[in-house]
Every structure is written in structure tokens, then in C-alpha cells.
Design a protein around this motif. Structure first.
Motif, mmCIF file in Angstrom:
data_model
loop_
_atom_site.group_PDB
_atom_site.id
_atom_site.type_symbol
_atom_site.label_atom_id
_atom_site.label_comp_id
_atom_site.label_asym_id
_atom_site.label_seq_id
_atom_site.Cartn_x
_atom_site.Cartn_y
_atom_site.Cartn_z
ATOM 1 N N ASN A 37 0.864 -1.175 0.000
ATOM 2 C CA ASN A 37 0.000 0.000 0.000
ATOM 3 C C ASN A 37 0.903 1.228 0.000
ATOM 4 O O ASN A 37 1.693 1.418 0.926
ATOM 5 C CB ASN A 37 -0.894 -0.038 1.242
ATOM 6 N N GLN A 38 0.804 2.041 -1.008
ATOM 7 C CA GLN A 38 1.726 3.170 -1.137
ATOM 8 C C GLN A 38 1.521 4.231 -0.068
ATOM 9 O O GLN A 38 2.403 5.056 0.171
ATOM 10 C CB GLN A 38 1.602 3.772 -2.539
ATOM 11 N N HIS A 45 -0.080 -4.979 -0.761
ATOM 12 C CA HIS A 45 -1.150 -4.755 -1.728
ATOM 13 C C HIS A 45 -0.981 -5.840 -2.778
ATOM 14 O O HIS A 45 0.000 -5.846 -3.541
ATOM 15 C CB HIS A 45 -1.060 -3.368 -2.350
ATOM 16 N N LEU A 46 -1.914 -6.794 -2.791
ATOM 17 C CA LEU A 46 -1.845 -7.955 -3.663
ATOM 18 C C LEU A 46 -2.876 -7.822 -4.781
ATOM 19 O O LEU A 46 -4.044 -7.511 -4.521
ATOM 20 C CB LEU A 46 -2.113 -9.232 -2.862
ATOM 21 N N PRO A 250 -4.757 14.471 -9.065
ATOM 22 C CA PRO A 250 -4.002 13.421 -9.742
ATOM 23 C C PRO A 250 -3.045 12.682 -8.800
ATOM 24 O O PRO A 250 -2.346 13.299 -8.001
ATOM 25 C CB PRO A 250 -3.234 14.183 -10.825
ATOM 26 N N VAL A 251 -3.037 11.361 -8.910
ATOM 27 C CA VAL A 251 -2.157 10.496 -8.121
ATOM 28 C C VAL A 251 -1.496 9.511 -9.073
ATOM 29 O O VAL A 251 -2.183 8.806 -9.819
ATOM 30 C CB VAL A 251 -2.936 9.722 -7.032
ATOM 31 N N ASP A 252 -0.166 9.449 -9.040
ATOM 32 C CA ASP A 252 0.569 8.512 -9.892
ATOM 33 C C ASP A 252 0.893 7.262 -9.086
ATOM 34 O O ASP A 252 1.707 7.300 -8.163
ATOM 35 C CB ASP A 252 1.850 9.165 -10.397
ATOM 36 N N ARG A 253 0.245 6.140 -9.422
ATOM 37 C CA ARG A 253 0.485 4.870 -8.740
ATOM 38 C C ARG A 253 1.554 4.033 -9.440
ATOM 39 O O ARG A 253 1.745 2.873 -9.104
ATOM 40 C CB ARG A 253 -0.818 4.069 -8.636
ATOM 41 N N PRO A 295 9.384 3.291 -8.019
ATOM 42 C CA PRO A 295 10.689 3.935 -7.829
ATOM 43 C C PRO A 295 10.783 4.823 -6.594
ATOM 44 O O PRO A 295 11.821 4.865 -5.926
ATOM 45 C CB PRO A 295 10.860 4.751 -9.111
ATOM 46 N N PHE A 296 9.695 5.513 -6.231
ATOM 47 C CA PHE A 296 9.768 6.424 -5.097
ATOM 48 C C PHE A 296 9.812 5.698 -3.755
ATOM 49 O O PHE A 296 10.042 6.325 -2.721
ATOM 50 C CB PHE A 296 8.618 7.445 -5.131
ATOM 51 N N LEU A 297 9.612 4.380 -3.747
ATOM 52 C CA LEU A 297 9.741 3.593 -2.518
ATOM 53 C C LEU A 297 10.959 2.676 -2.537
ATOM 54 O O LEU A 297 11.280 2.052 -1.523
ATOM 55 C CB LEU A 297 8.481 2.743 -2.295
ATOM 56 N N GLU A 298 11.634 2.600 -3.667
ATOM 57 C CA GLU A 298 12.741 1.644 -3.801
ATOM 58 C C GLU A 298 13.846 1.894 -2.779
ATOM 59 O O GLU A 298 14.452 0.948 -2.258
ATOM 60 C CB GLU A 298 13.313 1.704 -5.217
#
Length: 311
Positions: A37-38, A45-46, A250-253, A295-298
């Protein structure tokens, strides 16, 4: 501009391991993305879908340690999964009996043959014969034979105590059409359709004025998402702004772009683009086999992995 149907539906589980077993082994769906879950990276999140992870085929779950849902109105109350073909519902009845899945009989409702059933946490599901309309992308490694596999999502059923505010929102904001009305167990259900219509592009609204409000938990639905083409996303963002509809903006997932709003009955809707898709960061033949992070969580991978239980 029309929405093109159901994109995905996201529900709640308190048992990620059991959830994966049920949707992959029992239902034969493909785990196409194992991520987090971001907005709460402690939770999986499956995403489960068809063989090609096609938009409109995925049911997804947030894994949260929570009590069971208290059922009621102001909620999404049933998720249909589409199947087709002679003997398919008979196959599933036998499979459910063999595997101990709670289910009802095959019966006709709203002109379609279907079977109501539940997952181990009480998630309310239905297999509906969609007549074989639309594309099909089976998964070669499914536990279910190709001809009986789940084809995709829809229709989705929600419950509200009063129809008028929700209906006005669906028609005037979401540009859906009133299609028909039917009765089930004394409850009136209004069907709204998108684009070309059909089970993959329908939202069914139960009107239940005497039902108490639901309380979210395991077995509940978090939100339903509707499909738009990638180049239509800005139109919907601008439409919400111009109509002064409160939204997330806007949300980029990463796997798709999103836009969230709540309809008057309190149910969370999402607009989601078809692309770029789940093969953006994994090979198409290896989807869901390892933990994927946008990428923003990597950069937080090590900490995120430490907080997740193996499944």
C-alpha cells in the motif's frame, strides 16, 4: 466522455497468506503484482488478475490486521467475477464442494446465471456467466482449466439507504446511464452502465433504507475503480475540478494513474488508467513472483521488507 467499465476493485484482508492461497489455488487467478500500500507501506497490496494482467480483471487486497467487517449499507456489498461456457457453473459448484467453499446454488438473477459464494474472510463474491463477451486471456499455470477460468470483474454491487443522491452523482458526474431495475429479496436494485455496457461495465445499486451503516474490516471493500484510456485521464481530472467535486487530485500509482472521490453515500470511487501496466517493472512471465516497489519507494526497500511477513 465515457468511463469504459470496471478497472479493479480493492478489498481488505487480515490474512495475506490465506488470501493468496484462496485467490490463486482455489479460484485459479494469477498473482500479477505483490507490492505494498503506497500510503501504508506496512501493508501488502496484492493484485490477482487474468493471464495477461489485463485492466478490468484484477481484484486487489490491502493486508491490514483488523477485525471482520460489520455488514451494512454505505458500502460495496458484492463483487462479481465473470466466467463463461457450457458446464462452467457446474464445474465451479463441484469445485467449491470439494474445497469446502461456502456457496449458494446456481440461479438466475437479472437475466444471468450466477453463483454467490464467500472467501474465508467473508468477502462476498459471485460467479456470473457473462455470455462469453469480450476478450479472454487465460493463465497457463492456473489450477483451473482454461475453459472455466475467471475472465474478469463485474458487475459490482453497492448499497445505499437513498438512491437519489448517488444516482445523480453517477449520471451527472460519472456520466453513467440508467439501464434497468430489478428486485432481489425485496430489495430494489438500480443498474447503471458505462460505455458499451454488459457485466464488465455495470454498477448495481441496492437501495436499503432500513439497513444500518457498515463498519469496515476484513471482508469489506475499500474502493472500486473505473477504467479510462491513458489519454482521457486529464479530462476526468479537469471534469472533477470544473464541477467542484472534492477529489484527491491526480495520483501517480506507477502502474496506473489514479483520481479518487467519494460519492454522496460515502463510497470511494477511483478513476484509473489502463496503462502503463504491471509489466512496467517485471517481465510479463514473472509477474507477482517477487516484491515490486515503485521507484519512489525503492530506497526504502530494506525497511519495508523487514516489516512484511512472508507469504
Amino acid at each position: 466522455m465515457q468511463l469504459h467499465g470496471i478497472h479493479h476493485l480493492t478489498a481488505v484482508s487480515a490474512d495475506a497468506r490465506g488470501n493468496k492461497d484462496f485467490y490463486t489455488r482455489v479460484l485459479g487467478m494469477r498473482l500479477v503484482k505483490k507490492t505494498v500500500n503506497q500510503d501504508d507501506t506496512s501493508a501488502y497490496h496484492l493484485f490477482y488478475a487474468d493471464g495477461e494482467a489485463s485492466p478490468g480483471t484484477d481484484i486487489t487486497f490491502f493486508d491490514w490486521p483488523t477485525a471482520r467487517e460489520k455488514r451494512g449499507t454505505h458500502s460495496i456489498v458484492r463483487t462479481a467475477l465473470r466466467v463463461s461456457g457450457e458446464g462452467t457453473l457446474a464445474y465451479w459448484l463441484a469445485r467449491f464442494d470439494e474445497l469446502g467453499v461456502s456457496h449458494g446454488p446456481a440461479k438466475e438473477r437479472d437475466g444471468r446465471m450466477q453463483i454467490d459464494f464467500e472467501d474465508p474472510e467473508g468477502q462476498r463474491l459471485t460467479l456470473v456467466d457473462d455470455g462469453g463477451t469480450g476478450p479472454v486471456h487465460p493463465w497457463a499455470r492456473s489450477s483451473v482449466p482454461t475453459e472455466y477460468q475467471i475472465r474478469g470483474l463485474g458487475p459490482i454491487t453497492m448499497s445505499v439507504p437513498t438512491l437519489a443522491p448517488s444516482e445523480q452523482f453517477l449520471v451527472e458526474v460519472m456520466a453513467m446511464r440508467r439501464a434497468r431495475t430489478y428486485q432481489i429479496d425485496g430489495v430494489t436494485v438500480q443498474v447503471f452502465e458505462m460505455d458499451e455496457g454488459g457485466p464488465a461495465a455495470e454498477l448495481h445499486v441496492r437501495v436499503e433504507p432500513t439497513l444500518a451503516p457498515s463498519r469496515p474490516g476484513a471482508g469489506s471493500v475499500h474502493h472500486v475503480a473505473f477504467r479510462v484510456a491513458d489519454d482521457e485521464y486529464e479530462y476526468w481530472a479537469n471534469r472533477f475540478r470544473d464541477l467542484r467535486i472534492p477529489s484527491s487530485g491526480p495520483v501517480d500509482r506507477f502502474y496506473f494513474r489514479s483520481l479518487y472521490t467519494r460519492e454522496p453515500g460515502g463510497i470511494l470511487y477511483e478513476i484509473a488508467t489502463d496503462g502503463p501496466g504491471f509489466a512496467t517493472d517485471e517481465a510479463a512471465d514473472a509477474l507477482g513472483e517477487s516484491l515490486s516497489l515503485p521507484p519512489f519507494l525503492e530506497g526504502k526497500r530494506a525497511a519495508i521488507e523487514r516489516g512484511l511477513k512472508p507469504i
